[in-house]
Design a protein around this motif. Structure first.
Motif, PDB file in Angstrom:
ATOM      1  N   ARG A  51       0.871  -1.118  -0.133  1.00  0.00           N
ATOM      2  CA  ARG A  51      -0.382   0.109  -0.251  1.00  0.00           C
ATOM      3  C   ARG A  51       0.940   1.420   0.206  1.00  0.00           C
ATOM      4  NH1 ARG A  51      -2.860  -0.387   6.397  1.00  0.00           N
ATOM      5  NH2 ARG A  51      -1.087  -0.988   7.320  1.00  0.00           N
ATOM      6  N   ARG A  52       2.249   1.391   0.255  1.00  0.00           N
ATOM      7  CA  ARG A  52       2.791   1.882  -0.235  1.00  0.00           C
ATOM      8  C   ARG A  52       4.221   1.716  -1.343  1.00  0.00           C
ATOM      9  NH1 ARG A  52       5.679   2.909   5.654  1.00  0.00           N
ATOM     10  NH2 ARG A  52       5.556   0.840   5.984  1.00  0.00           N
ATOM     11  N   PRO A  53       4.407   2.845  -2.027  1.00  0.00           N
ATOM     12  CA  PRO A  53       5.422   2.781  -3.675  1.00  0.00           C
ATOM     13  C   PRO A  53       6.557   1.698  -2.226  1.00  0.00           C
ATOM     14  CG  PRO A  53       4.223   4.962  -3.430  1.00  0.00           C
ATOM     15  CD  PRO A  53       3.815   3.946  -2.476  1.00  0.00           C
ATOM     16  N   GLN A 116       0.312 -17.186   9.023  1.00  0.00           N
ATOM     17  CA  GLN A 116      -0.362 -16.187  10.204  1.00  0.00           C
ATOM     18  C   GLN A 116      -0.517 -17.067  11.935  1.00  0.00           C
ATOM     19  OE1 GLN A 116      -3.698 -14.225   8.833  1.00  0.00           O
ATOM     20  NE2 GLN A 116      -2.988 -12.441   8.038  1.00  0.00           N
ATOM     21  N   ASN A 117      -0.052 -16.346  12.335  1.00  0.00           N
ATOM     22  CA  ASN A 117      -0.137 -17.019  13.744  1.00  0.00           C
ATOM     23  C   ASN A 117      -1.186 -17.027  13.978  1.00  0.00           C
ATOM     24  OD1 ASN A 117       3.078 -17.544  14.575  1.00  0.00           O
ATOM     25  ND2 ASN A 117       3.226 -15.692  15.759  1.00  0.00           N
ATOM     26  N   GLY A 118      -1.308 -18.518  15.283  1.00  0.00           N
ATOM     27  CA  GLY A 118      -2.296 -18.945  15.770  1.00  0.00           C
ATOM     28  C   GLY A 118      -3.456 -20.157  15.674  1.00  0.00           C
ATOM     29  N   GLU A 144      12.747  -9.697  11.170  1.00  0.00           N
ATOM     30  CA  GLU A 144      12.202  -8.703  11.650  1.00  0.00           C
ATOM     31  C   GLU A 144      11.847  -7.325  10.204  1.00  0.00           C
ATOM     32  OE1 GLU A 144      14.258  -4.823  14.894  1.00  0.00           O
ATOM     33  OE2 GLU A 144      14.604  -7.042  15.147  1.00  0.00           O
ATOM     34  N   ARG A 145      11.465  -6.274  10.297  1.00  0.00           N
ATOM     35  CA  ARG A 145      11.291  -5.258   9.296  1.00  0.00           C
ATOM     36  C   ARG A 145      11.371  -4.325  10.004  1.00  0.00           C
ATOM     37  NH1 ARG A 145       5.605  -2.431   8.166  1.00  0.00           N
ATOM     38  NH2 ARG A 145       4.534  -4.078   9.657  1.00  0.00           N
ATOM     39  N   LEU A 146      12.954  -3.678   9.226  1.00  0.00           N
ATOM     40  CA  LEU A 146      13.628  -2.979  10.281  1.00  0.00           C
ATOM     41  C   LEU A 146      13.150  -1.562   9.589  1.00  0.00           C
ATOM     42  CD1 LEU A 146      17.396  -5.012   9.245  1.00  0.00           C
ATOM     43  CD2 LEU A 146      15.627  -4.697  11.188  1.00  0.00           C
ATOM     44  N   VAL A 275      -0.778  -5.395  18.532  1.00  0.00           N
ATOM     45  CA  VAL A 275      -0.401  -6.606  18.504  1.00  0.00           C
ATOM     46  C   VAL A 275      -1.389  -7.391  18.849  1.00  0.00           C
ATOM     47  CG1 VAL A 275       1.523  -6.200  20.407  1.00  0.00           C
ATOM     48  CG2 VAL A 275      -0.287  -6.705  21.302  1.00  0.00           C
ATOM     49  N   GLU A 276      -1.075  -8.859  18.189  1.00  0.00           N
ATOM     50  CA  GLU A 276      -1.903  -9.644  17.640  1.00  0.00           C
ATOM     51  C   GLU A 276      -2.797 -10.666  19.049  1.00  0.00           C
ATOM     52  OE1 GLU A 276       0.475 -11.689  14.681  1.00  0.00           O
ATOM     53  OE2 GLU A 276      -0.672 -11.213  12.990  1.00  0.00           O
ATOM     54  N   HIS A 277      -3.378  -9.723  20.324  1.00  0.00           N
ATOM     55  CA  HIS A 277      -3.619 -10.539  21.161  1.00  0.00           C
ATOM     56  C   HIS A 277      -4.333 -11.229  20.933  1.00  0.00           C
ATOM     57  CE1 HIS A 277      -6.534  -7.304  20.928  1.00  0.00           C
ATOM     58  NE2 HIS A 277      -5.568  -6.209  21.822  1.00  0.00           N
TER      59      HIS A 277
HETATM   60  N1  LIG Z   1       8.515 -11.873  12.215  1.00  0.00           N
HETATM   61  C1  LIG Z   1       7.948 -12.906  12.649  1.00  0.00           C
HETATM   62  O1  LIG Z   1       8.876 -13.100  12.990  1.00  0.00           O
HETATM   63  C2  LIG Z   1       7.173 -14.086  12.701  1.00  0.00           C
HETATM   64  C3  LIG Z   1       5.614 -13.519  12.205  1.00  0.00           C
HETATM   65  N2  LIG Z   1       4.497 -14.432  12.593  1.00  0.00           N
HETATM   66  C4  LIG Z   1       3.592 -14.025  12.293  1.00  0.00           C
HETATM   67  O2  LIG Z   1       3.568 -13.664  10.352  1.00  0.00           O
HETATM   68  C5  LIG Z   1       2.281 -12.779  10.057  1.00  0.00           C
HETATM   69  C6  LIG Z   1       2.773 -11.178   9.902  1.00  0.00           C
HETATM   70  O3  LIG Z   1       3.854 -10.936  10.475  1.00  0.00           O
HETATM   71  P1  LIG Z   1       5.355 -10.007  10.529  1.00  0.00           P
HETATM   72  O4  LIG Z   1       6.185 -10.287   8.569  1.00  0.00           O
HETATM   73  O5  LIG Z   1       5.711  -9.773  11.395  1.00  0.00           O
HETATM   74  O6  LIG Z   1       4.641  -8.502  10.286  1.00  0.00           O
HETATM   75  P2  LIG Z   1       4.937  -7.186   9.793  1.00  0.00           P
HETATM   76  O7  LIG Z   1       3.967  -6.205  10.273  1.00  0.00           O
HETATM   77  O8  LIG Z   1       6.424  -7.099   9.088  1.00  0.00           O
HETATM   78  O9  LIG Z   1       4.364  -6.527   8.008  1.00  0.00           O
HETATM   79  C7  LIG Z   1       2.655  -6.891   7.919  1.00  0.00           C
HETATM   80  C8  LIG Z   1       3.343  -6.761   5.969  1.00  0.00           C
HETATM   81  O10 LIG Z   1       1.489  -6.106   6.316  1.00  0.00           O
HETATM   82  C9  LIG Z   1       1.434  -5.096   4.909  1.00  0.00           C
HETATM   83  N3  LIG Z   1      -0.077  -4.825   5.650  1.00  0.00           N
HETATM   84  C10 LIG Z   1      -1.150  -4.794   6.889  1.00  0.00           C
HETATM   85  N4  LIG Z   1      -2.393  -4.170   5.666  1.00  0.00           N
HETATM   86  C11 LIG Z   1      -2.366  -4.317   4.780  1.00  0.00           C
HETATM   87  C12 LIG Z   1      -2.624  -3.654   3.441  1.00  0.00           C
HETATM   88  N5  LIG Z   1      -4.564  -3.967   3.923  1.00  0.00           N
HETATM   89  N6  LIG Z   1      -2.552  -3.591   2.103  1.00  0.00           N
HETATM   90  C13 LIG Z   1      -0.935  -4.183   2.355  1.00  0.00           C
HETATM   91  N7  LIG Z   1      -0.219  -4.183   3.207  1.00  0.00           N
HETATM   92  C14 LIG Z   1      -0.867  -4.788   3.973  1.00  0.00           C
HETATM   93  C15 LIG Z   1       1.625  -4.050   6.207  1.00  0.00           C
HETATM   94  O11 LIG Z   1       2.256  -2.961   5.685  1.00  0.00           O
HETATM   95  P3  LIG Z   1       2.247  -2.057   5.552  1.00  0.00           P
HETATM   96  O12 LIG Z   1       4.442  -1.526   5.772  1.00  0.00           O
HETATM   97  O13 LIG Z   1       2.110  -0.582   4.954  1.00  0.00           O
HETATM   98  O14 LIG Z   1       1.516  -1.497   7.117  1.00  0.00           O
HETATM   99  C16 LIG Z   1       3.507  -4.204   6.337  1.00  0.00           C
HETATM  100  O15 LIG Z   1       4.570  -4.109   5.237  1.00  0.00           O
HETATM  101  C17 LIG Z   1       1.605 -12.133  11.506  1.00  0.00           C
HETATM  102  O16 LIG Z   1       0.824 -12.967  12.230  1.00  0.00           O
HETATM  103  C18 LIG Z   1       2.850 -12.515  12.689  1.00  0.00           C
HETATM  104  O17 LIG Z   1       1.856 -13.019  14.128  1.00  0.00           O
HETATM  105  C19 LIG Z   1       5.265 -16.020  12.706  1.00  0.00           C
HETATM  106  C20 LIG Z   1       6.395 -15.938  13.022  1.00  0.00           C
HETATM  107  C21 LIG Z   1       7.245 -15.293  13.297  1.00  0.00           C
END
Ligand SMILES: NC(=O)C1=CN([C@@H]2O[C@H](COP(=O)(O)OP(=O)(O)OC[C@H]3O[C@@H](n4cnc5c(N)ncnc54)[C@H](OP(=O)(O)O)[C@@H]3O)[C@@H](O)[C@H]2O)C=CC1
Ligand SMILES: CC(C)(CO)C(=O)C(=O)O
Length: 324
Positions: A51-53, A116-118, A144-146, A275-277
């Protein structure tokens, strides 16, 4: 950090596998970036739905950076046809808001992989899909998303899916890449075992603002033991073949992990994101209420996690600095 960035673009026709699959990644964050990298690595036609370039995607691993230049779509209106695979990796609470993407990207032969978790992928996401098949996926990585488009992959490469045709097809799609797909005959038990991992670490790191090293404290370990003991009883009532030994095995998983490892929930807390509570602790409390099982510790933790929603940004540093 060796700047061994390899600016890779979409695979040339000569490199495409026999039948290059059309793969869309929705949720190009930590997990989405790793899956996009793997699908690209396998020679498939990957499109990043953001949703962002985004000019490029950088994945950092073991001190090396890999920069990928892949096709990007910034609006569902730009989607011209359904894809073969939709790799869904938004956070759970953001999934409903991505409905238009889901509808435009899926057709009768699309497989939606819910990374996704859960334990309730079908209950949460199934109603959003008008077409296509849902494949739940358990993600055993730490990433981790830096910044937008820049991800650090800390450890793990396994994604577990239910055994079956779709699971086998995903394993084939990503064969030979950084991501290893395993097919689980008893996915209910596998999903609950992954939930135990998340229950032990995600809430306690997010509430203490400390990395998984906080679980090395005897008092916190004892609290995690109580949380997990409750969850094992609930998981058993839900049909998972969990045992009392799963509690110590889960705690030992974190003893073996580097104390500076983080969790996705801690990253969200540090970044001031929701957070994903409900996905993690909420799932245990809801299931416990269905079976009339007391879960006082999980219920207390859930109340504290939900209270974070009122707090907005916590105003802490946006990147973790090895706290633990
Ligand atoms: N990170 C990890 O180490 C782990 C994560 N998980 C699970 O994986 C899943 C993803 O986690 P994670 O990768 O960490 O999440 P992040 O927060 O790193 O990434 C989520 C992404 O989704 C995008 N997004 C959200 N809403 C929209 C939308 N409407 N349209 C387009 N893009 C969208 C966000 O974009 P924007 O930047 O624009 O917000 C962001 O880039 C979660 O359920 C998490 O619990 C499981 C194990 C490990
Ligand atoms: C990294 C790990 C396994 C820790 O709980 C995870 O699943 C997450 O961060 O959500």
């Amino acid at each position: 950090m060796t700047e061994s960035t390899t600016a890779e673009t979409s695979p040339r026709a000569a490199q495409l596998p026999e039948r290059a699959q059309r793969v869309a990644v929705l949720g190009v964050g930590a997990v989405g970036a790793l899956l996009a990298e793997a699908a690209h690595q396998a020679g498939h036609r990957v499109t990043l739905c953001v949703r962002r370039p985004l000019d490029s995607l950088t994945v950092e691993r073991d001190g090396r950076r890999r920069r990928l230049c892949l096709p990007v779509t910034t609006s569902p209106d730009m989607v011209s046809a359904p894809v073969d695979w939709l790799l869904l990796a938004t956070k759970a609470q953001d999934t409903p808001r991505a409905l238009t993407w889901l509808r435009r990207l899926t057709g009768p032969s699309t497989t939606v992989v819910a990374l996704q978790n859960g334990v309730d992928h079908h209950e949460r996401i199934g109603p959003l899909l008008a077409l296509g098949e849902l494949l739940p996926a358990l993600v055993y990585v730490s990433a981790e998303r830096l910044t937008h488009g820049h991800v650090r992959h800390r450890w793990g490469r396994r994604v577990a899916v239910p055994a079956g045709e779709a699971g086998t097809a995903l394993a084939r799609l990503l064969a030979g890449t950084e991501v290893e797909v395993t097919c689980e005959r008893d996915f209910t038990t596998a999903a609950w075992r992954k939930l135990l991992i998340n229950l032990a670490a995600n809430p306690l790191t997010a509430l203490t603002l400390r990395r998984v090293g906080v679980l090395h404290r005897p008092d916190v370990r004892e609290l995690a033991r109580g949380i997990l003991t409750e969850a094992v009883l609930v998981g058993q009532a839900e049909g998972a073949r969990l045992e009392v030994g799963d509690v110590e095995q889960t705690l030992d998983f974190f003893t073996a992990m580097h104390p500076h490892s983080g969790t996705s929930m801690l990253q969200d807390r540090m970044a001031g994101r929701a957070v994903e509570h409900d996905l993690i602790t909420g799932a245990v409390v809801r299931a416990a209420d269905r079976h009339g099982i007391p879960v006082p510790l999980n219920r207390a933790v859930l109340a504290l996690l939900r209270a974070l929603d009122d707090g907005g940004s916590v105003g802490v540093q946006s990147t973790l600095t090895g706290v633990g």
